[in-house]
Design a protein around this motif. Sequence first.
Motif, PDB file in Angstrom:
ATOM      1  N   VAL A   7       3.706  -0.836  -9.936  1.00 25.23           N
ATOM      2  CA  VAL A   7       5.070  -0.488  -8.629  1.00 25.23           C
ATOM      3  C   VAL A   7       5.377  -1.270  -7.664  1.00 25.23           C
ATOM      4  N   ARG A   8       6.457  -1.809  -7.388  1.00 22.59           N
ATOM      5  CA  ARG A   8       7.224  -2.725  -7.157  1.00 22.59           C
ATOM      6  C   ARG A   8       6.529  -4.239  -7.619  1.00 22.59           C
ATOM      7  N   GLY A   9       6.178  -3.735  -8.166  1.00 18.06           N
ATOM      8  CA  GLY A   9       5.562  -5.434  -8.648  1.00 18.06           C
ATOM      9  C   GLY A   9       4.244  -5.283  -8.624  1.00 18.06           C
ATOM     10  N   GLN A  10       3.561  -4.589  -8.057  1.00 15.62           N
ATOM     11  CA  GLN A  10       1.831  -4.547  -7.648  1.00 15.62           C
ATOM     12  C   GLN A  10       1.160  -3.881  -8.708  1.00 15.62           C
ATOM     13  N   LYS A  11       0.286  -4.176  -9.549  1.00 11.15           N
ATOM     14  CA  LYS A  11      -0.599  -3.953 -10.184  1.00 11.15           C
ATOM     15  C   LYS A  11      -1.541  -2.822  -9.706  1.00 11.15           C
ATOM     16  N   LYS A  61     -10.323  -0.619  -1.566  1.00  6.61           N
ATOM     17  CA  LYS A  61      -9.341  -0.821  -0.832  1.00  6.61           C
ATOM     18  C   LYS A  61      -8.029  -0.246  -1.694  1.00  6.61           C
ATOM     19  N   ASN A  62      -6.696  -0.237  -0.071  1.00  7.48           N
ATOM     20  CA  ASN A  62      -5.093   0.052  -0.703  1.00  7.48           C
ATOM     21  C   ASN A  62      -5.498   1.312  -1.453  1.00  7.48           C
ATOM     22  N   LEU A  63      -6.255   2.443  -1.417  1.00  9.89           N
ATOM     23  CA  LEU A  63      -6.230   3.778  -2.223  1.00  9.89           C
ATOM     24  C   LEU A  63      -4.644   4.278  -1.947  1.00  9.89           C
ATOM     25  N   VAL A  64      -3.999   4.754  -2.951  1.00 14.30           N
ATOM     26  CA  VAL A  64      -2.296   5.284  -2.388  1.00 14.30           C
ATOM     27  C   VAL A  64      -2.725   6.327  -3.498  1.00 14.30           C
ATOM     28  N   ALA A  65      -3.653   7.183  -4.425  1.00 16.98           N
ATOM     29  CA  ALA A  65      -3.628   8.454  -4.544  1.00 16.98           C
ATOM     30  C   ALA A  65      -5.048   8.654  -5.736  1.00 16.98           C
ATOM     31  N   MET A  66      -5.443  10.256  -5.856  1.00 19.28           N
ATOM     32  CA  MET A  66      -6.522  10.664  -6.116  1.00 19.28           C
ATOM     33  C   MET A  66      -6.308  11.595  -7.299  1.00 19.28           C
ATOM     34  N   ILE A  67      -6.704  11.461  -8.436  1.00 20.36           N
ATOM     35  CA  ILE A  67      -7.031  12.304  -8.951  1.00 20.36           C
ATOM     36  C   ILE A  67      -8.468  13.227  -8.035  1.00 20.36           C
ATOM     37  N   GLY A  68      -7.922  14.367  -8.282  1.00 24.15           N
ATOM     38  CA  GLY A  68      -8.886  15.457  -7.593  1.00 24.15           C
ATOM     39  C   GLY A  68      -8.747  15.782  -6.115  1.00 24.15           C
ATOM     40  N   PRO A  69      -9.940  15.467  -5.700  1.00 23.13           N
ATOM     41  CA  PRO A  69     -11.477  16.615  -5.766  1.00 23.13           C
ATOM     42  C   PRO A  69     -10.832  18.403  -5.973  1.00 23.13           C
ATOM     43  N   ASN A  70     -11.483  18.247  -7.210  1.00 20.01           N
ATOM     44  CA  ASN A  70     -11.543  19.737  -8.466  1.00 20.01           C
ATOM     45  C   ASN A  70     -12.198  20.685  -7.624  1.00 20.01           C
ATOM     46  N   ALA A  71     -13.240  21.023  -8.295  1.00 16.09           N
ATOM     47  CA  ALA A  71     -14.912  21.808  -7.832  1.00 16.09           C
ATOM     48  C   ALA A  71     -15.599  21.735  -6.263  1.00 16.09           C
ATOM     49  N   VAL A  72     -15.036  20.491  -6.343  1.00 16.42           N
ATOM     50  CA  VAL A  72     -15.557  20.096  -4.841  1.00 16.42           C
ATOM     51  C   VAL A  72     -14.967  20.500  -3.888  1.00 16.42           C
ATOM     52  N   ALA A  73     -13.715  21.102  -3.926  1.00 18.91           N
ATOM     53  CA  ALA A  73     -12.201  20.980  -3.307  1.00 18.91           C
ATOM     54  C   ALA A  73     -12.212  20.890  -1.375  1.00 18.91           C
ATOM     55  N   LEU A 114       6.749   6.521  -9.734  1.00 18.58           N
ATOM     56  CA  LEU A 114       8.011   7.382  -9.440  1.00 18.58           C
ATOM     57  C   LEU A 114       8.444   7.504  -8.376  1.00 18.58           C
ATOM     58  N   ALA A 115       7.163   8.262  -7.254  1.00 23.25           N
ATOM     59  CA  ALA A 115       7.677   8.648  -5.902  1.00 23.25           C
ATOM     60  C   ALA A 115       7.144   7.283  -5.244  1.00 23.25           C
ATOM     61  N   MET A 116       6.312   7.138  -5.594  1.00 21.24           N
ATOM     62  CA  MET A 116       6.616   5.251  -4.527  1.00 21.24           C
ATOM     63  C   MET A 116       6.955   4.644  -4.888  1.00 21.24           C
ATOM     64  N   LYS A 132       9.964   3.415  -1.639  1.00 18.26           N
ATOM     65  CA  LYS A 132      10.105   1.989  -1.607  1.00 18.26           C
ATOM     66  C   LYS A 132       8.841   1.574  -0.928  1.00 18.26           C
ATOM     67  N   SER A 133       7.985   2.810  -0.880  1.00 23.12           N
ATOM     68  CA  SER A 133       6.129   2.284  -0.724  1.00 23.12           C
ATOM     69  C   SER A 133       5.276   2.775  -1.046  1.00 23.12           C
ATOM     70  N   SER A 134       4.721   2.367  -1.336  1.00 27.01           N
ATOM     71  CA  SER A 134       3.032   2.767  -1.976  1.00 27.01           C
ATOM     72  C   SER A 134       2.224   3.495  -0.105  1.00 27.01           C
ATOM     73  N   LYS A 135       2.924   3.926   0.665  1.00 30.79           N
ATOM     74  CA  LYS A 135       2.331   4.396   1.496  1.00 30.79           C
ATOM     75  C   LYS A 135       1.982   5.894   1.782  1.00 30.79           C
ATOM     76  N   PRO A 136       1.225   6.269   1.377  1.00 33.67           N
ATOM     77  CA  PRO A 136       0.803   8.050   1.075  1.00 33.67           C
ATOM     78  C   PRO A 136       1.150   8.727   2.027  1.00 33.67           C
ATOM     79  N   ALA A 137       1.280   8.589   3.189  1.00 36.84           N
ATOM     80  CA  ALA A 137       2.445   9.366   4.196  1.00 36.84           C
ATOM     81  C   ALA A 137       3.697   8.910   4.099  1.00 36.84           C
ATOM     82  N   VAL A 138       4.134   8.433   3.561  1.00 40.00           N
ATOM     83  CA  VAL A 138       5.684   7.543   3.350  1.00 40.00           C
ATOM     84  C   VAL A 138       5.859   8.257   2.021  1.00 40.00           C
ATOM     85  N   TRP A 139       5.243   7.726   0.994  1.00 40.74           N
ATOM     86  CA  TRP A 139       5.779   8.612  -0.267  1.00 40.74           C
ATOM     87  C   TRP A 139       6.050   9.645  -0.748  1.00 40.74           C
TER      88      TRP A 139
END
Length: 376
Positions: free
Chosen positions: A17-21, A48-60, A279-281, A285-292
Amino acid sequence: MAACQSAQTAINSAGGVRGQKVACTREDAGSDPADAVPAADKMLSSVKNLVAMIGPNAVAPATEPIIKKAGVVMLSESGDPRYDQSTDPFFFRITPADDVAGAAMAVWAIHSGLKHAAFVFDNDLGAQTSVPTLTYAYKKLGGTIATSATLVADQPSYKSEVESLLATHPDGIITETDPQTASTFMSELLQLNNGHFLPVQTDATNMTTQYEHALATTIGNSNMQKYFSGTDIAGPTPAGPAYLAFTAALQGSGTNNPSQFYGQVYVSSPYDSLIASALAMTAAKSSKPAVWKDYMTQVTGTPHAGSVTVNTYDAGVAALKKGQHITYVGANGALEFNKYQNNSGSFAAFGYNQANPEAAALYVIPSGTIAGLMMP
């Protein structure tokens, strides 16, 4: 993890994502809210650098407020109807809600000729979430409910409930119970109905090898072949470019026995959502969740004039670099988020298959059909 590792493979092989793995990490929330809260706290403090997560599901319900406060995008498969009108800007539901599943059950029942069915659900909270919409949609489509029974799970006998059901002369049964409850109930149904069985239709919870094997042991394979079916979210369509990219990424992800996940909607859907997130990131042009997060709906949806339809991450990045607007359509189809950031999806009906419960669809239910059957 199969979904995350596959998306990681696809994204990183195209340059990241924009050159970052990107990298996947796992935190086990369990199924108990009391365990899930400290697990969520641990994830938020240690990754560190948590940008997205799958979940939460049953415990949402227990963890979503914590993750929202931390400002991390959630790609949830929770079926809880309380998120039907979510106001959390970080919460995207990538698979349809349980109440939507209830409407799908009603459509399949009427389509297959069950117009005077009995409803049989156990008293588990998860089983009960689809009942209100099922009832509403079934009646709206012209069905009449022969009887509606709520079973206390895992009892040694349901003879009185079976006798009451048979007295209403239903033309089939619409159900969700655990395997043990189903085995006991259906065994007594077969006995009290002089060896004759009835069509049985269920939902995604029971479209599993465990449930189907338990029921087949009780009523026999021939009855299963003739009478059993169920509805679930429609799975990926083989052979398309997005599906081929998904399976190739699975093969290269290091996932054990990757072919077991090829047709699994609960792998392809989170894979698609992670590709769309990347793709949204890129678009933001940002990997900050509040932006992308605000770009998620800009790179997904129904293909339309003025956008380029892309089926893979690398194709999407290439189009964005050219300044084009894109619509990502993935292995499981389009991600069509409404104003509450719920993906509508489409459903299908499946018959009995010993090896794979959802090997082939009997009938595909368009999302537009279900949308018109939701409770007001």
